[in-house]
Write an enzyme that holds these catalytic residues in place. Structure first.
Site, short mmCIF file in Angstrom:
data_model
loop_
_atom_site.label_atom_id
_atom_site.label_comp_id
_atom_site.label_asym_id
_atom_site.label_seq_id
_atom_site.Cartn_x
_atom_site.Cartn_y
_atom_site.Cartn_z
N LYS A 149 0.82 -1.22 0.00
CA LYS A 149 0.00 0.00 0.00
C LYS A 149 0.86 1.28 0.00
CE LYS A 149 -3.96 -2.23 2.22
NZ LYS A 149 -4.94 -2.21 3.30
N ASP A 204 -10.18 1.98 2.93
CA ASP A 204 -10.27 1.26 4.21
C ASP A 204 -11.09 2.05 5.24
OD1 ASP A 204 -8.89 -1.03 3.47
OD2 ASP A 204 -6.93 -0.23 4.06
P1 NAP Z 1 0.11 -4.58 10.65
O1 NAP Z 1 0.37 -3.27 9.99
O2 NAP Z 1 1.11 -5.68 10.51
O3 NAP Z 1 -0.14 -4.30 12.23
C1 NAP Z 1 -0.28 -5.36 13.12
C2 NAP Z 1 -0.69 -4.84 14.49
O4 NAP Z 1 -0.88 -5.97 15.38
C3 NAP Z 1 0.37 -3.96 15.18
O5 NAP Z 1 -0.26 -3.00 15.99
C4 NAP Z 1 1.14 -4.99 16.02
O6 NAP Z 1 1.78 -4.42 17.14
C5 NAP Z 1 -0.02 -5.85 16.50
N1 NAP Z 1 0.47 -7.18 16.90
C6 NAP Z 1 0.85 -8.20 16.10
N2 NAP Z 1 1.24 -9.26 16.83
C7 NAP Z 1 1.12 -8.89 18.14
C8 NAP Z 1 1.37 -9.55 19.37
N3 NAP Z 1 1.83 -10.82 19.43
N4 NAP Z 1 1.10 -8.87 20.53
C9 NAP Z 1 0.63 -7.61 20.50
N5 NAP Z 1 0.37 -6.92 19.35
C10 NAP Z 1 0.63 -7.56 18.18
O7 NAP Z 1 -1.27 -5.21 10.15
P2 NAP Z 1 -2.59 -4.44 9.63
O8 NAP Z 1 -2.53 -4.35 8.16
O9 NAP Z 1 -2.77 -3.20 10.43
O10 NAP Z 1 -3.72 -5.53 9.98
C11 NAP Z 1 -4.05 -5.83 11.32
C12 NAP Z 1 -5.25 -6.77 11.37
O11 NAP Z 1 -6.40 -6.13 10.83
C13 NAP Z 1 -5.08 -8.07 10.58
O12 NAP Z 1 -5.67 -9.12 11.32
C14 NAP Z 1 -5.86 -7.83 9.31
O13 NAP Z 1 -6.37 -9.03 8.74
C15 NAP Z 1 -6.99 -6.97 9.84
N6 NAP Z 1 -7.57 -6.10 8.80
C16 NAP Z 1 -8.87 -6.27 8.50
C17 NAP Z 1 -9.47 -5.47 7.53
C18 NAP Z 1 -10.92 -5.65 7.21
O14 NAP Z 1 -11.34 -5.25 6.13
N7 NAP Z 1 -11.69 -6.22 8.12
C19 NAP Z 1 -8.71 -4.48 6.88
C20 NAP Z 1 -7.35 -4.33 7.21
C21 NAP Z 1 -6.79 -5.16 8.18
P3 NAP Z 1 3.31 -3.87 17.02
O15 NAP Z 1 3.23 -2.52 16.38
O16 NAP Z 1 3.78 -3.85 18.43
O17 NAP Z 1 4.05 -4.88 16.16
#
Ligand code: NAP
Length: 276
Positions: free
Chosen positions: A67, A103
């Site tokens: 992105k 989004d």
């Molecule tokens: P990302 O940029 O990789 O961010 C991941 C987030 O999760 C960060 O805040 C990370 O914290 C946290 N995290 C990961 N593992 C962790 C752990 N073991 N303990 C505590 N915190 C943890 O991912 P993203 O793109 O934002 O997506 C996040 C989630 O949203 C995913 O599950 C994705 O499928 C979902 N999502 C859904 C939609 C929808 O349309 N429903 C759209 C977008 C995303 P740190 O910063 O500390 O690493």
């Protein structure tokens, strides 16, 4: 004759449900077109985006991890994409590559549909996580006038969200229960609770009984967070609707008709997620 074709690009791309969504709309609206998934290897993404206008595609979606690369590659972009520094929707105008970010729209449209009164009283929203999805969520919540508290494992990443919108505070996990006491909305934007990831360990008892709980995770559809909120009789909203609604503006740009998020589409994608 080739039909107008859009795509989704990412790496990996196998998990993407976007082809199921867009092909459903193409079928149900009787449009001659196609939508394909393209796995683009990291070494090829810059060239792919640079040559997009000559690819024969009418546009596309961009997913993880491209992105930001798409934002850097477009000739023009919408204000929301500029604010988020991320592009998830591409289209062509006059031979030039344009970008948007749907989004935030998907997040708001999902809550508006599933919990229509969710933003009427405003108040405080607690956002767990500070990754790419959180960026869109805090921007969207600010549009609806919420005060926002971001709680993330890595505090620096949460601090980086403060510039996205006004009235954003950062706090630590250990302060979470105090922050939940007067929250109107709790949103999980971390990947915790997703299939194959650790569970989200959280105690929802401090939340007011009027609170709405939204999980962006949609695989599984019913996460531990939502099950706990449901057991407390809170209003719960799963993440599938956001995925469906964020797809609407792109489809309209590429194929000309504004599609609808129907119960039938929701069932179709839910079945795909659940492997039914
Ligand atoms: P990302 O940029 O990789 O961010 C991941 C987030 O999760 C960060 O805040 C990370 O914290 C946290 N995290 C990961 N593992 C962790 C752990 N073991 N303990 C505590 N915190 C943890 O991912 P993203 O793109 O934002 O997506 C996040 C989630 O949203 C995913 O599950 C994705 O499928 C979902 N999502 C859904 C939609 C929808 O349309 N429903 C759209 C977008 C995303 P740190 O910063 O500390 O690493």
């Amino acid at each position: 004759m080739t039909v107008p074709t859009a795509c989704v690009i990412g790496w990996p791309i196998r998990h993407s449900r976007s082809p199921v969504i867009h092909r459903y709309w193409l079928r149900s609206l009787g449009i001659q077109g196609d939508y394909v998934a393209k796995a683009v290897e990291p070494e090829w993404i810059d060239a792919f985006l640079r040559d997009f206008a000559g690819s024969g595609l009418v546009g596309g979606n961009v997913t993880v991890p491209y992105k930001e690369a798409a934002f850097a590659a477009v000739a023009e972009c919408e204000a929301v994409a500029r604010a988020l520094k991320a592009v998830n929707t591409l289209w062509l105008e006059g031979g030039k590559l344009f970008g948007g970010n749907t989004d935030a729209h998907g997040f708001l449209a999902n809550l508006d549909e599933r919990a229509p009164a969710w933003s009427s009283a405003g108040g405080r929203a607690v956002v767990l996580g500070a990754g790419g999805a959180a960026r869109a969520v805090v921007w969207a919540l600010a549009q609806r006038g919420f005060d926002i508290v971001v709680v993330n494992r890595t505090r620096d990443r949460a601090e980086a969200l403060v510039n996205v919108a006004p009235r954003i505070e950062v706090d630590d996990w250990r302060s979470l229960s105090g922050r939940l006491k007067d929250a109107a909305l709790l949103v999980n934007t971390t990947s915790l609770g997703m299939t194959g990831q650790p569970t989200l360990a959280i105690d929802l008892r401090p939340l007011p009984e009027t609170a709405v709980v939204n999980d962006l995770v949609y695989a599984p559809l019913e996460t531990g967070l939502l099950a706990q909120a449901r057991a407390r009789d809170l209003v719960v909203v799963d993440g599938l609707g956001m995925l469906l609604h964020q797809a609407v503006p792109g489809f309209e740009r590429w194929f000309g008709d504004r599609p609808t998020v129907t119960a039938e589409l929701r069932d179709l994608v839910a079945a795909d997620i659940e492997g039914r």
